[in-house]
Design a protein around this motif. Structure first.
Motif, PDB file in Angstrom:
ATOM      1  N   ALA A 125      -4.388   1.103   8.083  1.00 57.09           N
ATOM      2  CA  ALA A 125      -4.986   2.255   8.640  1.00 57.09           C
ATOM      3  C   ALA A 125      -4.228   3.610   7.890  1.00 57.09           C
ATOM      4  O   ALA A 125      -4.835   4.729   7.638  1.00 57.09           O
ATOM      5  CB  ALA A 125      -5.086   2.532  10.077  1.00 57.09           C
ATOM      6  N   ILE A 126      -2.972   3.468   7.841  1.00 56.90           N
ATOM      7  CA  ILE A 126      -2.054   4.534   7.356  1.00 56.90           C
ATOM      8  C   ILE A 126      -2.402   4.582   5.764  1.00 56.90           C
ATOM      9  O   ILE A 126      -2.720   5.545   5.362  1.00 56.90           O
ATOM     10  CB  ILE A 126      -0.517   4.247   7.404  1.00 56.90           C
ATOM     11  CG1 ILE A 126      -0.368   4.260   9.012  1.00 56.90           C
ATOM     12  CG2 ILE A 126       0.175   5.140   6.523  1.00 56.90           C
ATOM     13  CD1 ILE A 126       1.351   3.973   9.379  1.00 56.90           C
ATOM     14  N   ILE A 127      -2.729   3.520   4.968  1.00 55.69           N
ATOM     15  CA  ILE A 127      -2.969   3.547   3.687  1.00 55.69           C
ATOM     16  C   ILE A 127      -4.277   4.146   3.414  1.00 55.69           C
ATOM     17  O   ILE A 127      -4.454   4.852   2.348  1.00 55.69           O
ATOM     18  CB  ILE A 127      -2.902   2.024   3.116  1.00 55.69           C
ATOM     19  CG1 ILE A 127      -1.430   1.571   3.179  1.00 55.69           C
ATOM     20  CG2 ILE A 127      -3.556   2.161   1.700  1.00 55.69           C
ATOM     21  CD1 ILE A 127      -0.397   2.163   2.349  1.00 55.69           C
ATOM     22  N   ASP A 128      -5.367   3.609   4.201  1.00 54.76           N
ATOM     23  CA  ASP A 128      -6.563   4.072   4.049  1.00 54.76           C
ATOM     24  C   ASP A 128      -6.846   5.568   4.218  1.00 54.76           C
ATOM     25  O   ASP A 128      -7.725   6.234   4.016  1.00 54.76           O
ATOM     26  CB  ASP A 128      -7.463   3.142   5.196  1.00 54.76           C
ATOM     27  CG  ASP A 128      -7.496   1.680   4.500  1.00 54.76           C
ATOM     28  OD1 ASP A 128      -7.452   1.476   3.485  1.00 54.76           O
ATOM     29  OD2 ASP A 128      -7.812   1.019   5.631  1.00 54.76           O
ATOM     30  N   ASP A 129      -5.892   5.967   5.261  1.00 51.45           N
ATOM     31  CA  ASP A 129      -6.114   7.481   5.665  1.00 51.45           C
ATOM     32  C   ASP A 129      -5.516   8.333   4.700  1.00 51.45           C
ATOM     33  O   ASP A 129      -5.513   9.618   4.880  1.00 51.45           O
ATOM     34  CB  ASP A 129      -5.464   7.626   7.093  1.00 51.45           C
ATOM     35  CG  ASP A 129      -6.491   7.085   8.100  1.00 51.45           C
ATOM     36  OD1 ASP A 129      -7.685   6.746   7.833  1.00 51.45           O
ATOM     37  OD2 ASP A 129      -6.082   6.981   9.391  1.00 51.45           O
TER      38      ASP A 129
END
Length: 360
Positions: A125-129
């Motif tokens: 989620a951190i990477i995608d955001d």
């Protein structure tokens, strides 16, 4: 621990663990380790951490007994990183540490999460955001993977969930380099005395990374062979030899004549009123970029490519000149199937020099 030379060992009760001082010059030479445990045919100790003083190491060992390994199930990601840094940062150069520190800032939402509870989806989620370059996202994944790997080694988790992070497609554009016309402008600017144009030209004709370039000292220079020895980052890049092209030799000589702690240094006024004087100090990478490199390009009327573009420029010029690809890799420190031990024979030095002097 087996590979570390033990000295000044401190005797503790059986089964308590030990504190000992490592050899060599280290910022944190004192190691605290838990009691020895059998691992197959060998006895192993768990490293608790590295410390500046014996007192700090003894305190850490006593605290470790208060909160033994079983309590590590409650360790947060922040706690894990602090412990990992004590072990990992000992042998990393500054630029690599800075990269890990920058990546860590993106994990703020997980700082206080129990490591044992974090799963791939939270990392993902951190990477995608994030809206960031592929290299930055890759650095974040590398840090997460390293932390999880350390947690596995210390029985905090049994699976490296960070290894399953999926990065977006790498759409990195073609590596930019200065054109032949731009290199000519840089050369003419150096000849006419435009400030720092000579440093840009030296970078274009040596292929150093900016951090490597700024850390070269007078001891890096061999006046008999007209070579520079230095390098960081990788096994292939460390302690390599770069011959000086005749075109940039006068500029290198001029900087060497300053007698600074590094070859390429700057003047700084130090001292209080009435006792002010000038000292020569090394450039930091940021100071060099902002105060020297980019202003020189602006005055030269050359595109503001990053300092790393000078490295691509060197490789590009070498390839167009027909230099041997393996020799070019050795000069710039790119990994290859022939990673040397950095002991250069005269024949090898001649090969490197021949490649460099193929440049116009």
């Amino acid at each position: 621990i087996r590979d570390r030379r033990r000295c000044n060992a401190v005797k503790n009760p059986n089964g308590y663990g030990t504190v000992y001082k490592l050899s060599g010059h280290r910022r944190k030479p004192w190691c605290a380790a838990g009691p020895a445990k059998r691992d197959g045919d060998r006895m192993q100790r768990e490293v608790i951490g590295y410390f500046e003083t014996r007192k700090d190491a003894m305190l850490a060992l006593s605290q470790w007994h208060i909160a033994p390994p079983a309590a590590k199930a409650d360790m947060t990601l922040r706690d894990l990183r602090e412990e990992w840094m004590l072990v990992k940062y000992q042998n990393l150069d500054k630029s690599t540490r800075d990269g890990y520190n920058a990546a860590w800032k993106n994990l703020a939402s997980l700082y206080d999460r129990r490591v044992a509870d974090i799963r791939t989806g939270e990392f993902q989620a951190i990477i995608d955001d994030l809206t960031a370059s592929y290299s930055k996202l890759h650095q974040i994944k590398v840090l997460c993977t390293q932390l999880e790997s350390y947690a596995m080694q210390n029985d905090i988790i049994n699976k490296n969930y960070a290894s399953f992070i999926v990065l977006p497609k790498n759409d990195t554009p073609k590596k930019e380099a200065f054109t032949d016309l731009e290199v000519k402008k840089i050369e003419k600017g150096a000849e006419s005395g435009i400030p720092y144009a000579d440093l840009v030209l030296i970078l274009c004709y040596t292929g150093w990374r900016i951090t490597e370039f700024l850390e070269l000292t007078p001891f890096s220079y061999d006046p008999a062979e007209h070579t520079l020895r230095g390098g960081l980052k990788t096994d292939a890049g460390r302690n390599r030899l770069v011959p000086i092209h005749p075109k940039i030799q006068p500029y290198v000589d001029r900087w060497l004549a300053k007698g600074g702690p590094t070859i390429f240094c700057r003047e700084k006024t130090v001292g209080k009123q009435g006792n002010k004087h000038i000292e020569l100090i090394p450039y930091t990478a940021n100071y060099f970029r902002d105060r020297c490199y980019y202003p020189a390009l602006e005055q030269l009327g050359v595109r503001k490519l990053t300092p790393h573009a000078t490295r691509h420029t060197f490789v590009s010029m070498e390839h167009r000149a027909g230099a041997d690809k393996l020799t070019v890799k050795r000069i710039v420190g790119h990994a290859s199937g022939d990673v040397t031990d950095k002991i250069y024979t005269h024949v090898e030095i001649d090969e490197l020099r021949k490649a460099v002097e193929m440049l116009a």
